[in-house]
Write a protein that holds these residues in place. Structure first.
Motif, mmCIF file in Angstrom:
data_model
loop_
_atom_site.group_PDB
_atom_site.id
_atom_site.type_symbol
_atom_site.label_atom_id
_atom_site.label_comp_id
_atom_site.label_asym_id
_atom_site.label_seq_id
_atom_site.Cartn_x
_atom_site.Cartn_y
_atom_site.Cartn_z
ATOM 1 N N ILE A 106 0.827 -1.209 0.000
ATOM 2 C CA ILE A 106 0.000 0.000 0.000
ATOM 3 C C ILE A 106 0.861 1.258 0.000
ATOM 4 O O ILE A 106 0.606 2.210 -0.752
ATOM 5 C CB ILE A 106 -0.948 -0.008 1.220
ATOM 6 N N ALA A 107 1.890 1.255 0.843
ATOM 7 C CA ALA A 107 2.710 2.463 0.977
ATOM 8 C C ALA A 107 3.806 2.560 -0.064
ATOM 9 O O ALA A 107 4.327 3.656 -0.306
ATOM 10 C CB ALA A 107 3.342 2.501 2.375
ATOM 11 N N GLY A 108 4.156 1.450 -0.706
ATOM 12 C CA GLY A 108 5.333 1.471 -1.561
ATOM 13 C C GLY A 108 5.098 1.319 -3.045
ATOM 14 O O GLY A 108 6.014 1.594 -3.837
ATOM 15 N N VAL A 109 3.919 0.883 -3.466
ATOM 16 C CA VAL A 109 3.697 0.641 -4.897
ATOM 17 C C VAL A 109 3.797 1.937 -5.696
ATOM 18 O O VAL A 109 4.542 2.024 -6.691
ATOM 19 C CB VAL A 109 2.332 -0.044 -5.125
ATOM 20 N N VAL A 110 3.065 2.964 -5.294
ATOM 21 C CA VAL A 110 3.078 4.231 -6.040
ATOM 22 C C VAL A 110 4.471 4.870 -6.028
ATOM 23 O O VAL A 110 4.985 5.273 -7.092
ATOM 24 C CB VAL A 110 2.006 5.184 -5.492
ATOM 25 N N PRO A 111 5.132 4.992 -4.881
ATOM 26 C CA PRO A 111 6.488 5.546 -4.913
ATOM 27 C C PRO A 111 7.445 4.725 -5.763
ATOM 28 O O PRO A 111 8.319 5.292 -6.441
ATOM 29 C CB PRO A 111 6.913 5.539 -3.445
ATOM 30 N N PHE A 112 7.304 3.393 -5.740
ATOM 31 C CA PHE A 112 8.185 2.545 -6.546
ATOM 32 C C PHE A 112 8.021 2.843 -8.035
ATOM 33 O O PHE A 112 9.006 2.946 -8.784
ATOM 34 C CB PHE A 112 7.877 1.075 -6.257
ATOM 35 N N ILE A 113 6.764 2.999 -8.467
ATOM 36 C CA ILE A 113 6.512 3.334 -9.880
ATOM 37 C C ILE A 113 7.107 4.697 -10.225
ATOM 38 O O ILE A 113 7.723 4.885 -11.285
ATOM 39 C CB ILE A 113 4.994 3.299 -10.166
ATOM 40 N N LEU A 114 6.933 5.667 -9.337
ATOM 41 C CA LEU A 114 7.478 7.000 -9.579
ATOM 42 C C LEU A 114 9.006 6.987 -9.615
ATOM 43 O O LEU A 114 9.626 7.721 -10.409
ATOM 44 C CB LEU A 114 6.986 7.977 -8.515
ATOM 45 N N TYR A 115 9.634 6.177 -8.814
ATOM 46 C CA TYR A 115 11.094 6.074 -8.839
ATOM 47 C C TYR A 115 11.575 5.505 -10.182
ATOM 48 O O TYR A 115 12.607 5.922 -10.719
ATOM 49 C CB TYR A 115 11.599 5.210 -7.685
ATOM 50 N N ILE A 116 10.829 4.541 -10.702
ATOM 51 C CA ILE A 116 11.202 3.974 -12.000
ATOM 52 C C ILE A 116 11.089 5.037 -13.097
ATOM 53 O O ILE A 116 11.982 5.179 -13.962
ATOM 54 C CB ILE A 116 10.323 2.755 -12.331
ATOM 55 N N ILE A 117 9.995 5.786 -13.084
ATOM 56 C CA ILE A 117 9.822 6.853 -14.083
ATOM 57 C C ILE A 117 10.945 7.883 -13.969
ATOM 58 O O ILE A 117 11.497 8.365 -14.978
ATOM 59 C CB ILE A 117 8.431 7.518 -13.917
ATOM 60 N N ALA A 118 11.292 8.231 -12.742
ATOM 61 C CA ALA A 118 12.369 9.202 -12.544
ATOM 62 C C ALA A 118 13.697 8.669 -13.074
ATOM 63 O O ALA A 118 14.491 9.410 -13.688
ATOM 64 C CB ALA A 118 12.486 9.551 -11.068
ATOM 65 N N ALA A 119 13.953 7.386 -12.865
ATOM 66 C CA ALA A 119 15.212 6.807 -13.352
ATOM 67 C C ALA A 119 15.257 6.796 -14.877
ATOM 68 O O ALA A 119 16.307 7.072 -15.488
ATOM 69 C CB ALA A 119 15.361 5.387 -12.807
ATOM 70 N N VAL A 120 14.132 6.478 -15.499
ATOM 71 C CA VAL A 120 14.085 6.462 -16.962
ATOM 72 C C VAL A 120 14.282 7.871 -17.517
ATOM 73 O O VAL A 120 15.013 8.093 -18.502
ATOM 74 C CB VAL A 120 12.755 5.850 -17.447
ATOM 75 N N ALA A 121 13.615 8.859 -16.894
ATOM 76 C CA ALA A 121 13.750 10.238 -17.342
ATOM 77 C C ALA A 121 15.180 10.730 -17.188
ATOM 78 O O ALA A 121 15.715 11.446 -18.059
ATOM 79 C CB ALA A 121 12.788 11.134 -16.572
ATOM 80 N N PHE A 122 15.833 10.340 -16.119
ATOM 81 C CA PHE A 122 17.218 10.771 -15.924
ATOM 82 C C PHE A 122 18.144 10.107 -16.937
ATOM 83 O O PHE A 122 19.071 10.748 -17.465
ATOM 84 C CB PHE A 122 17.664 10.441 -14.503
#
Length: 246
Positions: A106-122
């Motif tokens: 519950i607490a980690g799914v959304v942040p995990f997805i956002l971290y992946i997007i941030a890594a791809v963008a970087f």
């Protein structure tokens, strides 16, 4: 030896002894009766006091009321200072792991997805360096400002959402004793001393104290398997227990 009737006696008869015997007249004073068997020589005969019947069906003692043993305090046994006895059983290790996994999702799914997007963008913002095949000169890589800024935004967003979700879980655990994962697994976090909820502050400190459980090969997270109260190191530090709940 008998005496003639006393002419001064208004009844004209001699007084009779109620016990059928003539009293012996001493030389002086009034006639004295002999004490009967079972009576004391002086004073009035003492009668044995009989216990009175109690209106509630219990027999009373000769003096005072019969003392009844007091019942123990509810929830504490016979000793009111014996400490809290959990109404339910201690949660087992499997229940605790199941609740932790559910809350982590519950607490980690959304942040995990956002971290992946941030890594791809970087990664997309970085242009690798090149080498000129004719001269062998190396041209260093460059970073696209737009993509790098987008990556930073996603990183910050992931951090804020993750922190907010963690604080919300601490609030639920501290005020109700249950996070969504604990509700699913039917367990509850309470204080060991009185079985009440711990509050938001203690729940947050307990969350931080879990770093103790991971210091030595995550031994603290495995400790509930053989611990008598199914406690982790953080539970022992914070004086909390996890019990089963409906």
């Amino acid at each position: 030896m008998s005496y003639p009737p006393d002419p001064n006696n208004p009844y004209g008869q001699q007084q009779q002894n109620p016990y059928g015997q003539q009293p012996q007249q001493p030389g002086y004073g009034y006639p004295q009766q002999q004490p009967q068997a079972g009576q004391q020589a002086y004073g009035f005969p003492q009668q044995q006091q009989q216990p009175q019947a109690d209106p509630y069906g219990q027999q009373q003692q000769a003096y005072g009321y019969q003392q009844q043993p007091q019942a123990g305090y509810q929830g504490y046994g016979t000793d009111p200072y014996a400490g809290y006895a959990p109404q339910g059983q201690y949660a087992n290790w499997g229940q605790r792991v199941g609740a932790y996994v559910i809350d982590g999702l519950i607490a980690g799914v959304v942040p995990f997805i956002l971290y992946i997007i941030a890594a791809v963008a970087f990664a997309a913002s970085v242009q690798p360096g090149t080498i000129d095949p004719t001269t062998g000169a190396y041209t260093p890589g460059t970073t696209s400002g737009g993509s790098a800024g987008l990556a930073v935004v996603f990183y910050l967003l992931a951090f804020v959402i993750g922190l907010g979700a963690t604080l919300w879980l601490c609030h639920q655990e501290g005020t109700t004793g249950q996070t969504p994962g604990k509700k699913v697994m039917k367990i509850r976090l309470v204080r060991e001393s009185d079985g009440q909820v711990v509050g938001f502050g203690a729940a947050f400190v307990r969350k931080i104290a879990h770093f103790l459980d991971g210091l030595v090969c995550y031994l603290g997270f495995l400790w509930p398997i053989w611990d008598a109260k199914s406690q982790t190191f953080a539970d022992k530090v914070m004086n909390t227990v996890v019990i089963t709940s409906n």
